[in-house]
Design an enzyme around this catalytic site. Structure first.
Site, PDB file in Angstrom:
ATOM      1  CB  SER A  55      -0.805  -0.005   0.988  1.00 54.63           C
ATOM      2  OG  SER A  55      -1.787   0.880   1.432  1.00 54.63           O
ATOM      3  CG  ASP A 107      -2.819  -0.340  -2.215  1.00 49.42           C
ATOM      4  OD1 ASP A 107      -3.360   0.436  -1.408  1.00 49.42           O
ATOM      5  OD2 ASP A 107      -3.360  -1.525  -1.241  1.00 49.42           O
TER       6      ASP A 107
END
Length: 541
Positions: free
Chosen positions: A64, A278
């Site tokens: 992420s 992400d």
């Protein structure tokens, strides 16, 4: 189980000595070079989970908003939700087991979770754009195959896209087609249907600059561009061709540093937004004519969506229960605005997406966003069925039109998880339909000045909290001290909570001025330092 294959493959993915990791809300995260054994074993776990629930499971290789050198892995349950808590425990056990214990541990999991190994397994795999992700997703495949599972590798996708695919697959296509084209078509169709009803003023409304954090969001938005109507002019920045992932850009950077990302030139009053690495978080922002930076975070996104949905729900006149779910980090003025001005019920839960998602499921329409920009809207099955029925059968024009808009909102929102692309389209549609500029949206309420701090402690477990983490139960005397400090300042509140991952205590304070918020945060951090076993030198103002 082929114990020879298990031995052979786990030797190819050896566990570094002395490394222990914990499966948390974000799955596993760490330095990419230390994760090979972890992702192999999560391939094993995904196959086991798929056999246990007789459904397709997802596995996403991403870290992420972490730096590019890191990576991570998380599993996705059948309806696109996060892995069941009882299996998080199995994930941690598998990750930390020594090689010679793997077979015994797998047998134990099979027994506890009633898994029969001869059943079929299907796992969907996705990955982000990190240099390490391709090799790690190959290790996932090794794990799935050792236990005789099948897999479908989607390659480069956003995290929310993988959640979407898994949900489509397990609802036999009711949620949508389990392909990227299916995702793009479903979202763009709902968006175009919504936008058709807007009488948007001028071109300027439709330009949007997007910072993609040098991540997967840039690739997927480019793929989606042909599906957008002419009215939407998206300009992609930080597309990953020149700079490093998440470096001085992305939603997390903008939210934490309260300033625009590098690589994006902002003119006054231009609408801009940032995805994270992400693409499951989004924040908006702009600069005013005086050059001041204005951040529009998850709280304000939830407020905009709530205003729009509340108006539509009032028009369809069905007694639908709507609520907003927040955490203690939500700005006090956002809570006040929702409760007092909008008259929408607000519920506070513990930090972490799974707590928000779970609470939001209790309502016909549950809106949840974390201040960091991760969030979505959930519609109950009953509400969705009723809305779709009204679209088909309602004779009253106004009611039918409102139901149609709600139906498009249901299709535009990714209900499995926070999704930057989907959330961006929801926001763009609402701004166009309501004829709002980014400044008017920002002006709904002013955020109370706040400050986040952290204090290092010897053991974070000395702090125990209650009331959705808003009050400290232990150590003795700490909450009384915080209450006394809060009384000194206007419109103030403060809370402390242990970090989920490291021995630090996080402190949040807000008050009527930045000076007071800073002073309160500092005084609370000193109280934590002295009462909860602070390490090193006491916090400095």
């Amino acid at each position: 189980m082929d114990s020879e294959a298990l031995r052979k493959y786990s030797a190819l993915h050896p566990k570094p000595a002395g490394l222990t990791l914990q499966y948390g809300t974000a799955g596993f995260r760490g330095r990419a070079e230390q994760l090979d054994h972890i992702v192999f074993r999560m391939g094993l776990l995904a196959a086991l989970r798929s056999k246990a629930v007789t459904a397709t499971i997802g596995i996403m290789v991403t870290a992420s908003h972490n730096p590019e050198e890191d990576n991570g892995v998380k599993l996705v349950d059948p309806l696109g939700e996060m892995l069941h808590p009882s299996w998080e425990e199995y994930a941690t056990q598998l990750a930390n087991a020594e090689e010679q214990e793997l077979q015994k541990l797998i047998a134990e999991i099979c027994q506890k979770a009633a898994v029969s190994l001869h059943k079929d397994a299907l796992v969907f795999i996705g990955r982000d754009t990190r240099p390490s992700s391709k090799k790690l997703s190959q290790s996932v495949i090794d794990g799935i195959q050792v236990l005789g599972g099948q897999y479908h590798d989607y390659g480069l996708v956003t995290t929310p896209q993988l959640h979407y695919m898994v949900c489509c697959q397990n609802t036999q296509g009711q949620y949508g087609k389990a392909t990227l084209e299916g995702y793009y078509e479903k979202l763009s169709k709902a968006f175009m249907e919504l936008i058709k009803q807007s009488h948007c003023s001028g071109e300027s409304q439709r330009h949007l600059k997007i910072d993609c954090a040098n991540g997967i969001g840039a690739l997927k938005l480019s793929e989606m561009k042909p599906y957008f109507p002419q009215e939407v002019l998206i300009h992609i920045y930080n597309d990953g061709t020149k700079e490093k992932l998440n470096h001085l850009c992305g939603a997390d950077f903008v939210k934490v540093h309260q300033k625009p990302p590098g690589g994006l030139d902002m003119k006054p009053n231009e609408r801009c937004c940032s995805f994270d690495g992400d693409a499951d978080r989004i924040v908006y922002y702009y600069k005013d004519t005086a050059g001041h930076f204005h951040l529009i975070d998850g709280d304000k996104i939830a407020t905009l969506i709530s205003i729009f949905l509340k108006e539509l729900l009032a028009k369809v006149k069905q007694n639908f229960k709507m609520a907003v779910v927040q955490t203690a980090y939500a700005n006090g003025n956002s809570t006040r605005y929702l409760q007092e001005t909008l008259k929408v019920p607000v519920h506070c839960v513990k930090t972490g997406v799974k707590h928000l998602h779970h609470k939001a499921q209790e309502f016909d329409v549950g809106v949840y966003f974390e201040a960091n920009g991760h969030g979505t809207v959930l519609f109950s099955k009953a509400a969705e069925t009723k809305i779709r029925q009204l679209v088909k059968e309602e004779k009253d024009d106004e009611k039918r039109e409102a139901a149609k808009m709600l139906e498009n909102m249901i299709d535009l929102i990714n209900q499995t998880v926070g999704d930057a692309v989907s959330d961006m389209l929801v926001i763009e549609a609402i701004l166009a339909l309501k004829g709002l500029t980014v400044q008017q949206w920002d002006a709904l309420y002013s955020d109370l000045p706040n400050r986040l701090l952290k204090v290092q402690v010897a053991d974070r477990r000395v702090i125990d909290t209650t009331d959705a983490e808003r009050r400290a139960l232990t150590p003795p005397g700490l909450q009384e001290k915080i209450d006394a400090l809060v009384k000194k300042y206007k419109l103030s509140r403060a809370f402390v909570r242990p970090s989920g991952t490291e021995d630090v205590v996080r402190i949040y304070a807000e008050a009527d001025t930045q000076e007071n918020a800073d002073a309160l945060a500092h005084e609370v951090s000193l109280a934590v330092f002295h009462l909860a076993g602070g390490k090193g030198a006491p916090p400095q103002p």
